[in-house]
Scaffold this active site. Structure first.
Site, PDB file in Angstrom:
ATOM      1  CG  ASN A   1      -1.753   1.186   1.286  1.00 53.35           C
ATOM      2  OD1 ASN A   1      -1.211   2.193   1.106  1.00 53.35           O
ATOM      3  ND2 ASN A   1      -3.040   0.712   1.809  1.00 53.35           N
TER       4      ASN A   1
ATOM      5  CG  HIS B   1       1.334   5.973   4.821  1.00 55.73           C
ATOM      6  ND1 HIS B   1       0.464   6.867   5.237  1.00 55.73           N
ATOM      7  CD2 HIS B   1       0.897   4.810   5.622  1.00 55.73           C
ATOM      8  CE1 HIS B   1      -0.523   6.303   6.161  1.00 55.73           C
ATOM      9  NE2 HIS B   1      -0.154   4.933   6.063  1.00 55.73           N
TER      10      HIS B   1
ATOM     11  NE  ARG C   1       6.869  21.740   3.420  1.00 53.82           N
ATOM     12  CZ  ARG C   1       8.239  21.977   3.270  1.00 53.82           C
ATOM     13  NH1 ARG C   1       8.744  22.047   2.063  1.00 53.82           N
ATOM     14  NH2 ARG C   1       9.002  22.251   4.451  1.00 53.82           N
TER      15      ARG C   1
ATOM     16  CG  HIS D   1      -8.443   3.944   0.977  1.00 56.67           C
ATOM     17  ND1 HIS D   1      -8.514   3.905   2.375  1.00 56.67           N
ATOM     18  CD2 HIS D   1      -9.551   4.538   0.649  1.00 56.67           C
ATOM     19  CE1 HIS D   1      -9.706   4.070   2.711  1.00 56.67           C
ATOM     20  NE2 HIS D   1     -10.263   4.574   1.619  1.00 56.67           N
TER      21      HIS D   1
ATOM     22  NE  ARG E   1      -9.381   8.231   4.292  1.00 59.66           N
ATOM     23  CZ  ARG E   1      -9.519   7.282   5.213  1.00 59.66           C
ATOM     24  NH1 ARG E   1      -8.617   6.184   5.119  1.00 59.66           N
ATOM     25  NH2 ARG E   1     -10.426   7.509   6.092  1.00 59.66           N
TER      26      ARG E   1
ATOM     27  NE  ARG F   1      -7.596  11.207   5.495  1.00 64.81           N
ATOM     28  CZ  ARG F   1      -7.885  10.434   6.799  1.00 64.81           C
ATOM     29  NH1 ARG F   1      -7.086   9.640   7.289  1.00 64.81           N
ATOM     30  NH2 ARG F   1      -9.117  10.693   6.949  1.00 64.81           N
TER      31      ARG F   1
ATOM     32  CD  GLU G   1      -7.033  -0.284   1.475  1.00 58.46           C
ATOM     33  OE1 GLU G   1      -7.120   0.751   2.071  1.00 58.46           O
ATOM     34  OE2 GLU G   1      -6.003  -0.926   1.670  1.00 58.46           O
TER      35      GLU G   1
ATOM     36  CB  THR H   1      -9.131   1.443   7.132  1.00 58.75           C
ATOM     37  OG1 THR H   1      -8.643   2.140   6.038  1.00 58.75           O
ATOM     38  CG2 THR H   1     -10.553   0.911   7.126  1.00 58.75           C
TER      39      THR H   1
ATOM     40  CD  GLU I   1      -6.727  -6.396   3.341  1.00 57.00           C
ATOM     41  OE1 GLU I   1      -7.106  -6.260   2.087  1.00 57.00           O
ATOM     42  OE2 GLU I   1      -5.934  -5.647   3.988  1.00 57.00           O
TER      43      GLU I   1
ATOM     44  CG  HIS J   1      -5.149  -2.348   9.888  1.00 56.06           C
ATOM     45  ND1 HIS J   1      -5.330  -1.198   9.164  1.00 56.06           N
ATOM     46  CD2 HIS J   1      -5.014  -1.913  11.082  1.00 56.06           C
ATOM     47  CE1 HIS J   1      -5.492  -0.189  10.034  1.00 56.06           C
ATOM     48  NE2 HIS J   1      -5.145  -0.565  11.100  1.00 56.06           N
TER      49      HIS J   1
ATOM     50  CG  HIS K   1       2.463   3.199   8.935  1.00 58.81           C
ATOM     51  ND1 HIS K   1       3.241   2.900  10.233  1.00 58.81           N
ATOM     52  CD2 HIS K   1       2.582   4.540   8.950  1.00 58.81           C
ATOM     53  CE1 HIS K   1       3.816   4.037  10.943  1.00 58.81           C
ATOM     54  NE2 HIS K   1       3.266   4.957  10.208  1.00 58.81           N
TER      55      HIS K   1
HETATM   56  N1  PXP Z   1      -5.727  -3.276   4.190  1.00 57.53           N
HETATM   57  C1  PXP Z   1      -6.705  -2.267   4.153  1.00 57.53           C
HETATM   58  C2  PXP Z   1      -7.816  -2.638   3.956  1.00 57.53           C
HETATM   59  C3  PXP Z   1      -6.344  -1.016   4.744  1.00 57.53           C
HETATM   60  O1  PXP Z   1      -7.248  -0.026   4.753  1.00 57.53           O
HETATM   61  C4  PXP Z   1      -4.904  -0.760   5.238  1.00 57.53           C
HETATM   62  C5  PXP Z   1      -4.631   0.485   5.844  1.00 57.53           C
HETATM   63  O2  PXP Z   1      -4.905   1.595   4.433  1.00 57.53           O
HETATM   64  C6  PXP Z   1      -3.988  -1.676   5.095  1.00 57.53           C
HETATM   65  C7  PXP Z   1      -4.358  -3.009   4.499  1.00 57.53           C
HETATM   66  C8  PXP Z   1      -2.500  -1.439   5.452  1.00 57.53           C
HETATM   67  O3  PXP Z   1      -2.447  -1.255   6.571  1.00 57.53           O
HETATM   68  P1  PXP Z   1      -0.850  -0.999   7.198  1.00 57.53           P
HETATM   69  O4  PXP Z   1      -0.766   0.505   6.722  1.00 57.53           O
HETATM   70  O5  PXP Z   1      -1.252  -0.843   8.708  1.00 57.53           O
HETATM   71  O6  PXP Z   1      -0.140  -1.633   6.819  1.00 57.53           O
END
Ligand code: PXP
Length: 259
Positions: free
Chosen positions: A7, A10, A18, A43, A45, A49, A70, A101, A151, A191, A214
């Site tokens: 993912n 970030h 910025r 994702h 959103r 953001r 997502e 999430t 998931e 997650h 993350h």
């Molecule tokens: N899976 C889903 C559905 C999520 O919403 C997220 C967070 O955006 C993740 C996985 C990844 O989570 P993390 O950033 O904690 O690894």
């Protein structure tokens, strides 16, 4: 073989701090693929953001593996997904105030709203997954709703601190995988997974895709995205290898009896 979805939200979070044009999540996605990512997750959103509409469009035309979007079931976002046609949509709950999430979708409660969206996305050739907690009712409801996959939210496991709580969380995940497979679903997980906590979950037979954001993006700040992904992938493969060996090696007592 276990698949790793990376993912890259970030990376866009840093850029949006910025409102600049770097770092580019599209570049991050390419580096992630070069490090062994099997899918790229983003994702989009409603508040935009981090990931922007431009990112989604460029990712669609550049990601060479699998693109997983997502999303909430807001009509505007569903319309974008239908036009974009990612390989997979993972439906998630979304609240503006949340930092990330926070838990799974309540599929049992939202069944009437979710089923038509799942139907439309599937008709457009998109695989559809539900992000849910490790709960038997939610898993059965997801199968009834027509989802291809679930998931399983691993946040409960990631937040557990005592050995007893960790064990309880792992058992819930094992039960959830079994239930998902019995219901005919493909089972993913994600997650809160990190380099420190991923292995016990990756060793659970039946999970076929892990979506991690993350921790990989954080490590990428120090070693680069390609290396960060390579390291996470090797942890997943090591855990998978260990679980296969455990399945096939006779337990010590059996071994002794056979000698
Ligand atoms: N899976 C889903 C559905 C999520 O919403 C997220 C967070 O955006 C993740 C996985 C990844 O989570 P993390 O950033 O904690 O690894």
């Amino acid at each position: 073989m276990i698949k790793l979805g990376v993912n890259i939200d970030h990376v866009a979070t840093v850029r949006q701090a910025r409102r600049a044009d770097e770092p580019d999540p599209v570049w991050a996605a390419i580096e992630a693929e070069l490090g062994g990512a099997d899918n790229i997750t983003f994702h989009l959103r409603e508040d935009r953001r981090h990931i922007q509409d431009r990112d989604a469009a460029v990712l669609r035309s550049t990601v060479a593996t699998k693109l997983n979007m997502e999303m909430a079931i807001a009509p505007e976002i569903v319309k974008i997904a239908m036009e974009l046609k990612p390989d997979q949509c993972t439906l998630v709950p979304e609240r503006r105030e949340e930092v990330t999430t926070e838990g799974g979708l309540n599929v049992s409660k939202l069944r009437k709203k979710l089923a038509p969206v799942v139907k439309r996305l599937k008709a457009a050739g998109i695989a559809v997954s539900a992000f849910i907690e490790p709960d038997a009712d939610q898993i059965s409801a997801s199968a009834d709703c027509g989802f291809d996959a679930v998931e399983i939210w691993t946040g409960g496991y990631a937040h557990a601190r005592s050995p007893e709580d960790i064990e309880t969380a792992v058992v819930r995940l094992i039960d959830a995988v079994d239930h998902g497979i019995d219901a005919g679903l493909v089972v993913h997980a994600g997650h809160g997974l990190t380099y420190r906590n991923v292995e016990p979950v990756a060793a659970i037979a039946g999970f076929c895709e892990f979506n991690i954001g993350h921790s990989i993006c954080s490590r990428a700040m120090f070693v680069g995205m390609r290396e960060a992904v390579r390291e996470m992938k090797s942890l997943l493969l090591r855990a998978e290898q260990r679980s296969i060996v455990d399945d096939f090696a006779p337990a010590p007592s059996t071994r002794r009896a056979a000698e």
